[in-house]
Scaffold this motif. Structure first.
Motif, PDB file in Angstrom:
ATOM      1  N   VAL B  72       5.156   4.075  34.948  1.00  0.00           N
ATOM      2  CA  VAL B  72       6.023   4.951  34.159  1.00  0.00           C
ATOM      3  C   VAL B  72       7.277   4.188  33.744  1.00  0.00           C
ATOM      4  O   VAL B  72       7.829   3.404  34.527  1.00  0.00           O
ATOM      5  N   GLY B  73       7.702   4.414  32.508  1.00  0.00           N
ATOM      6  CA  GLY B  73       8.987   3.882  32.034  1.00  0.00           C
ATOM      7  C   GLY B  73      10.046   4.966  32.145  1.00  0.00           C
ATOM      8  O   GLY B  73       9.773   6.135  31.861  1.00  0.00           O
ATOM      9  N   LEU B  74      11.239   4.591  32.573  1.00  0.00           N
ATOM     10  CA  LEU B  74      12.324   5.566  32.726  1.00  0.00           C
ATOM     11  C   LEU B  74      13.434   5.250  31.735  1.00  0.00           C
ATOM     12  O   LEU B  74      13.946   4.121  31.703  1.00  0.00           O
ATOM     13  N   LYS B  75      13.812   6.227  30.958  1.00  0.00           N
ATOM     14  CA  LYS B  75      14.942   6.038  30.045  1.00  0.00           C
ATOM     15  C   LYS B  75      16.154   5.617  30.871  1.00  0.00           C
ATOM     16  O   LYS B  75      16.387   6.161  31.950  1.00  0.00           O
ATOM     17  N   CYS B  87      22.767   3.308  30.375  1.00  0.00           N
ATOM     18  CA  CYS B  87      22.944   4.158  29.194  1.00  0.00           C
ATOM     19  C   CYS B  87      23.105   3.305  27.941  1.00  0.00           C
ATOM     20  O   CYS B  87      23.677   3.745  26.951  1.00  0.00           O
ATOM     21  N   SER B  88      22.626   2.056  27.983  1.00  0.00           N
ATOM     22  CA  SER B  88      22.786   1.110  26.859  1.00  0.00           C
ATOM     23  C   SER B  88      24.238   0.957  26.457  1.00  0.00           C
ATOM     24  O   SER B  88      24.543   0.787  25.271  1.00  0.00           O
ATOM     25  N   LYS B 117      13.223   0.278  33.085  1.00  0.00           N
ATOM     26  CA  LYS B 117      14.191   1.173  32.461  1.00  0.00           C
ATOM     27  C   LYS B 117      14.183   0.898  30.967  1.00  0.00           C
ATOM     28  O   LYS B 117      14.264  -0.264  30.544  1.00  0.00           O
ATOM     29  N   THR B 118      14.108   1.952  30.172  1.00  0.00           N
ATOM     30  CA  THR B 118      13.903   1.764  28.735  1.00  0.00           C
ATOM     31  C   THR B 118      15.179   1.937  27.922  1.00  0.00           C
ATOM     32  O   THR B 118      16.111   2.644  28.309  1.00  0.00           O
ATOM     33  N   ASN B 119      15.155   1.302  26.776  1.00  0.00           N
ATOM     34  CA  ASN B 119      16.298   1.258  25.851  1.00  0.00           C
ATOM     35  C   ASN B 119      16.565   2.620  25.234  1.00  0.00           C
ATOM     36  O   ASN B 119      15.654   3.462  25.119  1.00  0.00           O
ATOM     37  N   LEU B 120      17.802   2.835  24.838  1.00  0.00           N
ATOM     38  CA  LEU B 120      18.192   4.099  24.211  1.00  0.00           C
ATOM     39  C   LEU B 120      19.414   3.861  23.342  1.00  0.00           C
ATOM     40  O   LEU B 120      20.082   2.832  23.462  1.00  0.00           O
ATOM     41  N   ASP B 121      19.717   4.827  22.498  1.00  0.00           N
ATOM     42  CA  ASP B 121      21.017   4.807  21.829  1.00  0.00           C
ATOM     43  C   ASP B 121      22.062   5.037  22.902  1.00  0.00           C
ATOM     44  O   ASP B 121      21.860   5.837  23.826  1.00  0.00           O
ATOM     45  N   GLU B 122      23.189   4.369  22.797  1.00  0.00           N
ATOM     46  CA  GLU B 122      24.233   4.442  23.817  1.00  0.00           C
ATOM     47  C   GLU B 122      24.531   5.903  24.192  1.00  0.00           C
ATOM     48  O   GLU B 122      24.813   6.738  23.328  1.00  0.00           O
ATOM     49  N   PHE B 123      24.417   6.193  25.475  1.00  0.00           N
ATOM     50  CA  PHE B 123      24.629   7.554  26.000  1.00  0.00           C
ATOM     51  C   PHE B 123      23.774   8.595  25.277  1.00  0.00           C
ATOM     52  O   PHE B 123      24.146   9.755  25.169  1.00  0.00           O
ATOM     53  N   ALA B 166       6.150   7.855  30.041  1.00  0.00           N
ATOM     54  CA  ALA B 166       7.571   7.504  30.110  1.00  0.00           C
ATOM     55  C   ALA B 166       8.372   8.796  30.121  1.00  0.00           C
ATOM     56  O   ALA B 166       7.900   9.850  29.686  1.00  0.00           O
ATOM     57  N   LEU B 167       9.599   8.677  30.637  1.00  0.00           N
ATOM     58  CA  LEU B 167      10.512   9.819  30.601  1.00  0.00           C
ATOM     59  C   LEU B 167      11.591   9.569  29.562  1.00  0.00           C
ATOM     60  O   LEU B 167      12.069   8.444  29.406  1.00  0.00           O
ATOM     61  N   GLY B 168      11.959  10.650  28.896  1.00  0.00           N
ATOM     62  CA  GLY B 168      13.087  10.599  27.981  1.00  0.00           C
ATOM     63  C   GLY B 168      13.993  11.777  28.260  1.00  0.00           C
ATOM     64  O   GLY B 168      13.734  12.572  29.164  1.00  0.00           O
ATOM     65  N   SER B 169      15.070  11.865  27.506  1.00  0.00           N
ATOM     66  CA  SER B 169      15.902  13.066  27.562  1.00  0.00           C
ATOM     67  C   SER B 169      16.091  13.529  26.129  1.00  0.00           C
ATOM     68  O   SER B 169      16.133  12.718  25.206  1.00  0.00           O
ATOM     69  N   ASP B 170      16.170  14.846  25.976  1.00  0.00           N
ATOM     70  CA  ASP B 170      16.190  15.438  24.642  1.00  0.00           C
ATOM     71  C   ASP B 170      17.370  16.393  24.562  1.00  0.00           C
ATOM     72  O   ASP B 170      17.387  17.424  25.217  1.00  0.00           O
ATOM     73  N   THR B 171      18.373  16.008  23.769  1.00  0.00           N
ATOM     74  CA  THR B 171      19.588  16.820  23.618  1.00  0.00           C
ATOM     75  C   THR B 171      19.588  17.525  22.265  1.00  0.00           C
ATOM     76  O   THR B 171      20.056  18.647  22.133  1.00  0.00           O
TER      77      THR B 171
END
Lengths: 486, 487
Positions: B72-75, B87-88, B117-123, B166-171
């Motif tokens: 699994v990949g984790l954001k 948090c990039s 740990k996977t890449n994301l837009d900062e915060f 993978a896990l992500g977060s959705d705001t």
């Protein structure tokens, strides 16, 4: 002229002070408001901390139910309406705030619209009593000990997240003495409810004062908020200083500016911290990490039942033990002290065990109240035994105080403590022998005493003390002298 | 790629070892992630140890859990104990959380193996993963295009076959939008079903952790592992999480499907055509499909871009240089805080902190934050109304397919429009899923979105399963790793 608490102190050129107090009190919960860390004063810095109270990224607050319980007890004791409530975030940057916002209640506090009746019968309105978290504690090293000129600062986050209730009075207070009465009475209530230990010196009760002056019946004047009041004495001094400062400003044609002012205990004056224009914009908004607090009616009635009798009722009970004397000003002061320190149970038990109420009151209000925490932990049987020794003359008042100090210090058997001091009470036989010798040595004085010159009681008592290295009890000597005179 | 559930079944039955599976995926990451840049940290050692532990349990005859041995990949906004969580952002420089997020613990307890740990837009602020302090992630289907964002690393990792889950977060769409752009399944659960403890907050009232996968069943399985009450999160619902695995294949016969105009009008014609095609699939499978309109949804984006920055401005205050992460010295504490935040935050984060601070300021609160809260309530009410006549809603996930890298970096408003179809579900706290449904003429993936009311995850997964079975076949992405195979 003596200021009458409760009445206006408008003697100062016809100016009437208008005072409101904001009291922060730390709750006596085992753990902090939003995490499981220990809530304790005086531990090694930064030992009672965790991701939540350090505000680490990703951590979330969970409300401590016991804190809500205590907050409701305070509300109940202050006759407040207890309502569903909401936490907000109060945003500002400061190094002792781990999240750079404080979780606090804003426009939907848990307790609103209460009142507090003071010992003088006056009533002060309570606008609200809300929950919030405490900040960490900063020590500024170097410079003047303030953040702006410090070399560096040390922050202890043990206090961060400790539960507070802030009690905001209405501007109903009219003198520094009434402010003192209010703070003292509130302290008694906080202790009585079990919600707080009310220790001003440890900062578990902190008072800010809002002070303005006006001509009686005029609109309210511009107020200043005074911070850093660490004792009841500072509270009184700061308010008096501030009243006269504002009166001076107004009488010399100036205007009072709305300011936050700092009480400088050493200089005995208040100093401007910031003006209204410089006030922070806290950008309050509902705390999205918490849900609304809605205590059900069962919980509320449990709290109401858990709140013990309030100081006013307790003072009345003690006064009743003293009979008509209980109403005198001096006795009323002592009674208030006993209740304030939560020692009424100790005193009442002693009286019920046969100790005279005036003696029990004197020792409880003076010596015991000087060490209230230890006195509350005192074994009532030992306390009563000590008072009985004083009452029946086997210890003098001075000796009883010495033994009581020991008893408060380390406990134990009062008779044994008395022996340790060499306070063995002189038995009636040896006292009688001592007096025989005195009469033989001072025949002229004895004749004058027998003829009615009572001034010589003092002479004989003094001689008896001298002869026994202070072990004799003055009262017992006087009684023996009277008995022999017939 | 072999589905996660198949891999787990192989491990549990002893056919394949967790170690073998994990080694295969670590090798794929080592070989292919240079081109994709889905990962910020790869946990070679920790993953191998965990795989060995799973194998030990299997050998001992114990059940290592429903996701046994699945990589699994984790954001990288999910806290992992002792592992950098960035948090990039430069502002978290050097910070290692002293604790695991609740979801990380639950994944481990289910036998899953965190490989990176996977890449994301900062915060998590962005829609392209270009706002990463560590460089953008590439879309596996076209290396010169964005993977979407903010969970672009997680989406791309699954899309390229580097991990099956993978896990992500959705705001505001940060799972569903990149899922659509990368041709994978991405799902945002009902607010409160998955604990946020250990998710580094962007906007607390909107954030929700969710799964990425190649199949709907995998997403449902991962959701079930994560969901359920957590006493460490006060907004976690204190009730059993909805169960979906038993009803995935129940079909859509008799279901009412609404097609809100607001989730279709205005999107690229090729995207709209796929939504229409998906509607036909459901109709053919026995659902009643009805066009409808929920005008309030049009105000969602404006409300979102006040509420989310407002909460973010407060959530990000703690990065002040005092306790952890970056510190840039200054003459006094205020100067230090200023310098730290100036150096540590990227442009988009600063923009949102400014927006949010403004929206909460005295004199503006009612007009901005207060008004946006009212709009949020209106949107919730409008959804409730719509769900009286529909069991689920169907629409586009994104207005367009993946856009070129650099295309919108200088035009924040254009970037914000990427979220127009996804934001309403966050404002309402409702579940929604994006599933791959064909491509545009250039071969770029298109996602269709299924929305439902709170706690209706079982419905969402059921409908998605029907669509999945009728979706046009998926072609391998250009940057596919050796571990990639068609679902």
């Amino acid at each position: 002229m003596t200021e009458q608490p409760g009445s206006s102190a408008a003697g100062d050129g016809g100016w009437e002070p208008v005072i409101g107090l904001e009291v922060h009190c730390e709750l006596r919960t085992e753990t902090k408001l939003f995490c499981g860390c220990r809530n304790a004063f005086g531990d090694e810095p930064n030992t009672n901390v965790c991701p939540v109270c350090l505000g680490l990224p990703g951590s979330l607050p969970v409300l401590n139910a016991m804190a809500v319980d205590y907050a409701m007890r305070i509300g109940t004791a202050l006759h407040c309406e207890i309502r569903p409530s909401l936490f907000h975030r109060k945003n500002y940057f400061y190094p002792d705030m781990p999240k750079d916002y404080q979780i606090s209640q804003f426009d939907e506090p848990i307790n609103v619209n209460g009142w507090l009746e003071l010992p003088d019968g006056s009533r002060v309105g309570v606008e609200r009593a809300h929950m919030e978290e405490d900040t960490g504690k900063t020590t500024h090293v170097g410079g003047g000990g303030r953040i702006h000129d410090a070399q560096h600062s040390l922050v202890d986050y043990n206090r961060a997240g400790v539960p507070l209730v802030e009690i905001v009075s209405r501007p109903d207070i009219r003198s520094s003495l009434q402010a003192r009465l209010y703070a003292a009475e509130l302290r008694g209530i906080l202790i009585a409810t079990g919600a707080s230990d009310g220790r001003m010196e440890e900062g578990s009760m902190r008072v800010d004062a809002n002070v303005s002056v006006r001509r009686p019946n005029d609109e309210l004047g511009t107020r200043c908020e005074i911070k850093n009041l660490n004792s009841l004495r500072s509270l009184v001094r700061a308010i008096e200083y501030e009243i006269s400062r504002q009166v001076d400003v107004l009488e010399s044609g100036g205007t009072v500016l709305q300011q936050t002012r700092h009480w400088d205990e050493n200089e005995g004056q208040t100093v401007a911290l910031r003006s209204k224009e410089e006030a922070f914009d806290y950008r309050y908004f509902p705390e999205p990490d918490l849900v609304r607090v809605v205590p059900d009616t069962t919980w509320q009635s449990e709290v109401a039942a858990a709140v013990g009798p309030m100081p006013a009722d307790r003072r009345e009970k003690l006064a009743a033990l003293l009979g008509p004397d209980g109403a005198t000003a001096a006795k009323a002061d002592q009674i208030a002290t006993v209740v304030e320190n939560g020692l009424d149970v100790l005193m009442t038990k002693a009286v019920h065990a046969g100790i005279g109420a005036p003696l029990a009151l004197a020792r409880t209000a003076n010596e015991a109240s000087a060490e209230p925490d230890r006195a509350r932990a005192l074994d009532t049987a030992a306390y009563t035994a000590l008072l009985r020794m004083e009452q029946d003359g086997s210890l003098s008042a001075t000796q009883a105080k010495v033994v009581l100090a020991d008893l408060l210090d380390r406990g134990g058997d009062p008779a044994a403590l008395a022996r340790d001091h060499g306070f063995e009470a002189l038995g009636a036989d040896s006292l009688s022998g001592v007096i025989d010798e005195l009469i033989a040595a001072h025949p002229n004085e004895w004749t004058r005493y027998v003829d009615g010159d009572d001034k010589l009681t003092g002479f004989f008592t003094g001689q008896a003390m001298k002869a026994t290295q202070q072990k004799a009890n003055g009262k017992a000597v006087a009684a023996e002298l009277r008995r022999r005179r017939g | 790629m072999t589905s996660a559930l198949t891999l787990a079944e192989q491990v549990r039955s002893g056919t394949v070892s967790a170690t073998e599976i994990v080694e295969r995926h670590l090798a794929a990451i080592d070989e292919s992630d240079g081109a994709v840049h889905a990962f910020l940290t790869v946990l070679h050692d920790a993953a191998r140890r965990q795989a060995a532990e799973v194998d030990r349990l299997v050998a001992a005859g114990q059940d290592p859990g429903p996701l046994a041995g699945v990589p699994v990949g984790l954001k990288d906004n999910l806290c992992t104990r002792g592992v950098p969580t960035t948090c990039s952002s430069l502002i978290l420089d050097g910070w290692c959380p002293p604790y695991d997020a609740t979801v990380v613990q639950r994944l481990r307890a289910a036998g899953a193996v965190a490989v990176g740990k996977t890449n994301l837009d900062e915060f998590a602020m962005g829609s392209s993963t270009e706002n990463s302090a560590f460089g953008p992630t590439r879309n596996p289907y076209a290396a010169d295009r964005v993977p979407g964002g903010s969970s672009g690393g997680s989406a791309a990792a699954v899309s390229a076959g580097l991990v099956p889950l993978a896990l992500g977060s959705d705001t505001g769409g940060s799972i569903r939008q990149p899922a659509a752009l990368c041709g994978v399944v991405g799902m945002k659960p009902t607010y409160g079903t998955v604990s946020r403890y250990g998710l580094i907050a962007f906007a607390s009232s909107l954030d929700q952790i969710g799964p990425f996968s190649t199949t709907v069943a995998d997403a449902a399985a991962l959701f079930e592992v994560m969901a359920g009450h957590d006493p460490l999160d006060s907004t976690s619902l204190n009730r059993p999480a909805p169960r979906s695995m038993g009803s995935l294949d129940d079909g859509v016969d008799g279901l009412r499907v609404g097609l809100p105009r607001e989730l279709i009008d205005g999107v690229a014609p090729e995207v709209a055509a796929r939504v229409a095609q998906a509607a036909e699939v459901l109709d053919a499978a026995g659902a009643t499909v009805t066009e409808c309109s929920i005008p309030e949804l049009s105000y969602g984006l404006s409300a979102y871009y006040l509420l989310a920055p407002a909460e973010a401005s407060s959530n990000l205050s703690r990065y002040d240089g005092v306790r952890y992460g970056l510190r840039v010295d200054g003459d006094d504490v205020e100067a230090m805080m200023r310098a730290t935040r100036e150096a540590g935050f990227g442009a988009e984060v600063k923009r949102r902190i400014m927006l949010g601070t403004y929206a909460l300021s005295a004199g503006y609160y009612d007009a901005y934050y207060g008004q946006a809260q009212k709009v949020r309530t209106l949107i919730i009410n409008a959804f409730d109304h719509a769900y009286r006549n529909a069991d689920v809603l169907l629409g586009a996930t994104t207005p367009t397919t993946a856009f070129p890298l650099g295309d919108k970096v200088d035009d924040p408003m254009a970037m914000y429009l990427s979220d127009v179809c996804t934001v309403p579900s966050n404002l309402a706290g409702h579940p929604a899923i994006s599933i791959p449904f064909g491509t545009d003429a250039a071969g770029l993936p298109i996602g269709v979105q299924v929305l439902a009311s709170a706690l209706c995850e079982p419905l969402v997964f059921r409908v998605a399963t029907v669509l999945e079975s009728a979706a046009p076949p998926v072609t391998a992405p250009a940057l596919a790793a050796a571990t990639w195979s068609a679902p």
